[in-house]
Design a protein around this motif. Structure first.
Motif, PDB file in Angstrom:
ATOM      1  N   LYS A  92      -5.886   2.986  53.522  1.00 34.15           N
ATOM      2  CA  LYS A  92      -6.975   2.948  52.528  1.00 34.15           C
ATOM      3  C   LYS A  92      -6.470   2.571  51.141  1.00 34.15           C
ATOM      4  O   LYS A  92      -7.248   2.130  50.294  1.00 34.15           O
ATOM      5  CB  LYS A  92      -7.694   4.296  52.479  1.00 34.15           C
ATOM      6  CG  LYS A  92      -6.844   5.440  51.922  1.00 34.15           C
ATOM      7  CD  LYS A  92      -7.685   6.701  51.779  1.00 34.15           C
ATOM      8  CE  LYS A  92      -6.880   7.829  51.134  1.00 34.15           C
ATOM      9  NZ  LYS A  92      -7.707   9.048  50.948  1.00 34.15           N
ATOM     10  N   ASP A 102      -6.492   9.018  56.675  1.00 34.26           N
ATOM     11  CA  ASP A 102      -7.645   8.153  56.415  1.00 34.26           C
ATOM     12  C   ASP A 102      -7.199   6.707  56.337  1.00 34.26           C
ATOM     13  O   ASP A 102      -6.197   6.387  55.680  1.00 34.26           O
ATOM     14  CB  ASP A 102      -8.327   8.554  55.109  1.00 34.26           C
ATOM     15  CG  ASP A 102      -8.968   9.930  55.195  1.00 34.26           C
ATOM     16  OD1 ASP A 102      -9.362  10.314  56.316  1.00 34.26           O
ATOM     17  OD2 ASP A 102      -9.071  10.606  54.160  1.00 34.26           O
ATOM     18  N   GLY A 144     -15.411   7.597  57.246  1.00 34.00           N
ATOM     19  CA  GLY A 144     -15.021   8.430  56.119  1.00 34.00           C
ATOM     20  C   GLY A 144     -16.104   8.522  55.059  1.00 34.00           C
ATOM     21  O   GLY A 144     -17.202   7.965  55.179  1.00 34.00           O
ATOM     22  N   ASP A 145     -15.774   9.248  53.995  1.00 37.17           N
ATOM     23  CA  ASP A 145     -16.703   9.422  52.882  1.00 37.17           C
ATOM     24  C   ASP A 145     -16.801   8.122  52.080  1.00 37.17           C
ATOM     25  O   ASP A 145     -15.853   7.356  51.982  1.00 37.17           O
ATOM     26  CB  ASP A 145     -16.228  10.551  51.975  1.00 37.17           C
ATOM     27  CG  ASP A 145     -16.213  11.893  52.690  1.00 37.17           C
ATOM     28  OD1 ASP A 145     -17.035  12.074  53.616  1.00 37.17           O
ATOM     29  OD2 ASP A 145     -15.379  12.747  52.329  1.00 37.17           O
ATOM     30  N   ARG A 185     -12.023   7.835  59.248  1.00 36.56           N
ATOM     31  CA  ARG A 185     -11.349   9.137  59.253  1.00 36.56           C
ATOM     32  C   ARG A 185     -10.674   9.347  60.608  1.00 36.56           C
ATOM     33  O   ARG A 185     -11.329   9.272  61.662  1.00 36.56           O
ATOM     34  CB  ARG A 185     -12.334  10.256  58.965  1.00 36.56           C
ATOM     35  CG  ARG A 185     -11.675  11.631  58.780  1.00 36.56           C
ATOM     36  CD  ARG A 185     -12.690  12.691  58.411  1.00 36.56           C
ATOM     37  NE  ARG A 185     -13.605  12.987  59.500  1.00 36.56           N
ATOM     38  CZ  ARG A 185     -14.880  12.582  59.561  1.00 36.56           C
ATOM     39  NH1 ARG A 185     -15.390  11.868  58.582  1.00 36.56           N
ATOM     40  NH2 ARG A 185     -15.638  12.897  60.597  1.00 36.56           N
TER      41      ARG A 185
END
Length: 209
Positions: A206, A185, A160-161, A180
């Protein structure tokens, strides 16, 4: 005799000076090399702002505000606020717990371990496990765990970011890595013990601090 740390007033004044200098340096066109100096100035201001924030949180706690109030203000859970700014006392010694991360490569190592586990390269991952994890994390446990995750959020699509988040919790160095998936997420959490061996590896929502 050691010098006392700077007060909030002193740090705030320094931050105002650095912010003003940063603003002034962006008021006219810059030569190419000057952009690196701009990054340095911004980094210095960011580090000083972090010190100011920590002191503001400390004074808010001294004034009686709760971790819940601070977490709400900062947009995180009360536990996340405590982990970032709190000063936990070790019940074994009565002394403040050391929150210094002593594994400079913790993020890189955790990222490689998670990649190996997700892609089934267990021969590469297992040497990083401590004895307890090595005994418990069998191939069957891995497959069952990944099947449970897939049944909840679908197929894994990539990392993920955001960068891995590293911190010291008690005797452990803990790294959270954003993941992701097809329908949501999650994050992988890798915990290293004092021997820098993996003492825990889980995939969790998350939102969990």
């Amino acid at each position: 005799m050691t010098d006392s740390p700077p007060s909030l007033n002193v740090l705030s004044a320094r931050l105002a000076e650095q912010a003003a200098a940063l603003a002034a340096s962006t008021s006219s066109p810059l030569a190419s090399l000057s952009y690196l100096d701009l990054v340095r100035r911004a980094q210095d201001a960011d580090a000083l702002a972090e010190q100011v924030l920590k002191l503001c949180v400390q004074q808010s706690r001294d004034a009686g505000h709760t971790w819940q109030e601070l977490g709400d203000l900062l947009g995180v859970t009360r536990q996340a606020a405590f982990q970032r700014f709190g000063k936990p006392i070790d019940p074994r010694t009565g002394e403040p717990m050391d929150k210094t991360v002593r594994m400079p490569d913790a993020a890189e190592r955790a990222l490689q371990i998670v990649t190996d586990v997700l892609e089934g390269r267990m021969d590469a991952a297992r040497p990083t496990f401590n004895a307890e994890v090595l005994a418990a994390f069998t191939d069957e446990v891995r497959v069952d765990a990944l099947a449970t995750v897939a049944g909840t959020v679908g197929a894994f699509e990539g990392f993920g970011d955001g960068d891995p988040f590293v911190r010291r919790i008690g005797d452990y160095t803990v790294v959270d890595i954003p993941l992701r998936y097809e329908a949501g997420d999650l994050k992988a959490r890798v915990s290293f013990d004092t021997d820098e061996k993996v003492a825990g590896l889980v995939i969790i929502p998350k939102e969990i601090p």
